[in-house]
Design an enzyme around this catalytic site. Structure first.
Site, PDB file in Angstrom:
ATOM      1  N   SER A 163       0.863  -1.193   0.000  1.00 13.45           N
ATOM      2  CA  SER A 163       0.000   0.000   0.000  1.00 13.45           C
ATOM      3  C   SER A 163       0.898   1.241   0.000  1.00 13.45           C
ATOM      4  O   SER A 163       2.105   1.149   0.271  1.00 13.45           O
ATOM      5  CB  SER A 163      -0.839  -0.018   1.281  1.00 13.45           C
ATOM      6  OG  SER A 163      -1.414   1.236   1.542  1.00 13.45           O
ATOM      7  N   TYR A 222      -3.781  -0.800  10.003  1.00 14.02           N
ATOM      8  CA  TYR A 222      -3.581  -0.970   8.554  1.00 14.02           C
ATOM      9  C   TYR A 222      -2.165  -0.539   8.166  1.00 14.02           C
ATOM     10  O   TYR A 222      -1.451  -1.256   7.451  1.00 14.02           O
ATOM     11  CB  TYR A 222      -4.628  -0.160   7.793  1.00 14.02           C
ATOM     12  CG  TYR A 222      -4.616  -0.393   6.294  1.00 14.02           C
ATOM     13  CD1 TYR A 222      -5.248  -1.503   5.744  1.00 14.02           C
ATOM     14  CD2 TYR A 222      -3.976   0.496   5.434  1.00 14.02           C
ATOM     15  CE1 TYR A 222      -5.235  -1.726   4.368  1.00 14.02           C
ATOM     16  CE2 TYR A 222      -3.957   0.280   4.063  1.00 14.02           C
ATOM     17  CZ  TYR A 222      -4.591  -0.837   3.534  1.00 14.02           C
ATOM     18  OH  TYR A 222      -4.578  -1.047   2.173  1.00 14.02           O
TER      19      TYR A 222
HETATM   20  P1  NAP Z   1     -11.936  -4.937  -1.522  1.00 13.48           P
HETATM   21  O1  NAP Z   1     -12.702  -4.704  -2.782  1.00 13.48           O
HETATM   22  O2  NAP Z   1     -12.556  -4.664  -0.205  1.00 13.48           O
HETATM   23  O3  NAP Z   1     -11.363  -6.425  -1.564  1.00 13.48           O
HETATM   24  C1  NAP Z   1     -10.788  -7.038  -0.448  1.00 13.48           C
HETATM   25  C2  NAP Z   1     -10.741  -8.523  -0.721  1.00 13.48           C
HETATM   26  O4  NAP Z   1     -10.194  -9.185   0.425  1.00 13.48           O
HETATM   27  C3  NAP Z   1     -12.133  -9.094  -0.946  1.00 13.48           C
HETATM   28  O5  NAP Z   1     -12.067 -10.125  -1.883  1.00 13.48           O
HETATM   29  C4  NAP Z   1     -12.454  -9.647   0.426  1.00 13.48           C
HETATM   30  O6  NAP Z   1     -13.432 -10.649   0.431  1.00 13.48           O
HETATM   31  C5  NAP Z   1     -11.095 -10.212   0.805  1.00 13.48           C
HETATM   32  N1  NAP Z   1     -11.043 -10.527   2.215  1.00 13.48           N
HETATM   33  C6  NAP Z   1     -11.146  -9.656   3.257  1.00 13.48           C
HETATM   34  N2  NAP Z   1     -11.118 -10.350   4.417  1.00 13.48           N
HETATM   35  C7  NAP Z   1     -10.993 -11.660   4.093  1.00 13.48           C
HETATM   36  C8  NAP Z   1     -10.916 -12.856   4.842  1.00 13.48           C
HETATM   37  N3  NAP Z   1     -10.989 -12.877   6.184  1.00 13.48           N
HETATM   38  N4  NAP Z   1     -10.789 -14.033   4.179  1.00 13.48           N
HETATM   39  C9  NAP Z   1     -10.736 -14.069   2.835  1.00 13.48           C
HETATM   40  N5  NAP Z   1     -10.817 -12.970   2.061  1.00 13.48           N
HETATM   41  C10 NAP Z   1     -10.944 -11.778   2.691  1.00 13.48           C
HETATM   42  O7  NAP Z   1     -10.637  -4.056  -1.528  1.00 13.48           O
HETATM   43  P2  NAP Z   1      -9.435  -3.878  -2.549  1.00 13.48           P
HETATM   44  O8  NAP Z   1      -9.193  -2.435  -2.620  1.00 13.48           O
HETATM   45  O9  NAP Z   1      -9.615  -4.655  -3.793  1.00 13.48           O
HETATM   46  O10 NAP Z   1      -8.278  -4.511  -1.657  1.00 13.48           O
HETATM   47  C11 NAP Z   1      -7.428  -5.562  -2.077  1.00 13.48           C
HETATM   48  C12 NAP Z   1      -6.077  -5.388  -1.427  1.00 13.48           C
HETATM   49  O11 NAP Z   1      -5.473  -4.202  -1.919  1.00 13.48           O
HETATM   50  C13 NAP Z   1      -6.101  -5.260   0.089  1.00 13.48           C
HETATM   51  O12 NAP Z   1      -5.000  -5.930   0.654  1.00 13.48           O
HETATM   52  C14 NAP Z   1      -5.973  -3.761   0.288  1.00 13.48           C
HETATM   53  O13 NAP Z   1      -5.442  -3.423   1.545  1.00 13.48           O
HETATM   54  C15 NAP Z   1      -5.040  -3.418  -0.831  1.00 13.48           C
HETATM   55  N6  NAP Z   1      -5.007  -2.012  -1.225  1.00 13.48           N
HETATM   56  C16 NAP Z   1      -6.100  -1.362  -1.732  1.00 13.48           C
HETATM   57  C17 NAP Z   1      -6.008  -0.050  -2.133  1.00 13.48           C
HETATM   58  C18 NAP Z   1      -7.148   0.726  -2.720  1.00 13.48           C
HETATM   59  O14 NAP Z   1      -7.016   1.951  -2.952  1.00 13.48           O
HETATM   60  N7  NAP Z   1      -8.272   0.129  -3.023  1.00 13.48           N
HETATM   61  C19 NAP Z   1      -4.789   0.642  -2.000  1.00 13.48           C
HETATM   62  C20 NAP Z   1      -3.697  -0.033  -1.474  1.00 13.48           C
HETATM   63  C21 NAP Z   1      -3.813  -1.358  -1.101  1.00 13.48           C
HETATM   64  P3  NAP Z   1     -14.994 -10.252   0.719  1.00 13.48           P
HETATM   65  O15 NAP Z   1     -15.515  -9.660  -0.556  1.00 13.48           O
HETATM   66  O16 NAP Z   1     -15.607 -11.552   1.077  1.00 13.48           O
HETATM   67  O17 NAP Z   1     -14.984  -9.266   1.855  1.00 13.48           O
END
Ligand code: NAP
Length: 251
Positions: free
Chosen positions: A143, A156
């Protein structure tokens, strides 16, 4: 030239593959030829259907990664269903927001357990398989808060700074075993994780104004970096945290 990015016949685990960045990465790896084990607590039916439409094998592997209980089974089930394991993308993650003065132990533990502890133990389970076969690619999702402090997200920031450190440590330990361990640090990407920020008119404007590219990223924007790090093109890339952020860190 395109051959060095070809993933035909490789098998990739992508955690949290049902939506957002995980779905974007899973479909990019599939488009490059990789078979996909879509791991998560919500069934990644749409991702699996779209991956199969790209001509690869894709299977759902159900696992709640809030504890490390399923990590061994995730690797075993992937190998059983898809015949091998070459690539691991540790993408599943959560965020909890509150002032640090009020932050609870529950919000600390939940984020650290999913974003850091399960990431390490899934690396370990996959790493044992990859070390035995003498090759593998691991991509952790870091991140901007692997580099910066942020506000109101102490667990986080700690987890993602931890992911960056862990990525470098594992690269040092496993490079000689043929395993590449790297990370992608997404900037501001439009997903469920950032819905609250996108909906807040002031924060949204401030964020977009600060991004040199002038827009939120899309999950598909992460695909090229993931294919690169998963491919033989990155065989000598180790312990790198690759920012895909529209220039956020450069500002
Ligand atoms: P998201 O749409 O909320 O996706 C998160 C994913 O993680 C979903 O598939 C969720 O499943 C899964 N997950 C959460 N808890 C879980 C658990 N206990 N067991 C299995 N799966 C689980 O968010 P995203 O933005 O795509 O995030 C993906 C990654 O990128 C994360 O690590 C996040 O920190 C990182 N990230 C995101 C951003 C951003 O701007 N969006 C920036 C930097 C880093 P469910 O759908 O079942 O909840």
């Amino acid at each position: 030239m395109t051959k060095i990015f070809d993933l035909t016949g490789k098998t990739a685990i992508v955690t949290g593959a049902n939506t957002g960045i995980g779905q974007g990465i899973a479909l990019a790896l599939a488009a490059a030829g990789a078979n996909i084990a879509a791991v998560g607590r919500s069934a990644a039916t749409e991702t699996v259907d779209k991956a199969r439409a790209l001509g690869v094998q894709a299977e759902i592997v159900s696992a709640d990664l809030s504890t490390i209980e399923p990590v061994g089974r995730v690797v075993d089930e992937t190998v059983e269903k898809l015949g091998g394991l070459d690539i691991l993308v540790n993408n599943a993650g959560i965020i909890r927001r509150n002032d640090s003065l009020d932050f609870t132990e529950e919000d600390w533990d939940a984020v650290i357990d999913t974003n850091l502890k399960s990431v390490f133990f899934l690396c370990q389970a996959a790493g044992r398989h990859m070390a035995a076969q003498g090759r593998g690619k691991i991509i952790n999702i870091a991140s901007m808060l692997s580099f910066q402090g942020g506000i109101r997200v102490p667990s986080y920031t700690a987890s993602k700074s931890g992911v960056a450190g862990l990525t470098k440590l594992l690269a040092c330990e496993w490079a000689a075993k043929g395993i590449n361990v790297n990370a992608i640090a997404p900037g501001y990407i439009a997903t469920n994780n950032t819905t609250a920020l996108q909906a807040d008119e002031t924060r949204n404007r401030q964020i977009v104004e600060r991004i040199p590219a002038g827009r939120w990223g899309d999950p598909a924007d992460l695909g090229g970096a993931a294919v690169f790090l998963a491919s033989s093109a990155a065989d000598y890339v180790q312990g790198h945290i690759l920012a895909v952020d529209g220039g956020w860190l450069a500002r």
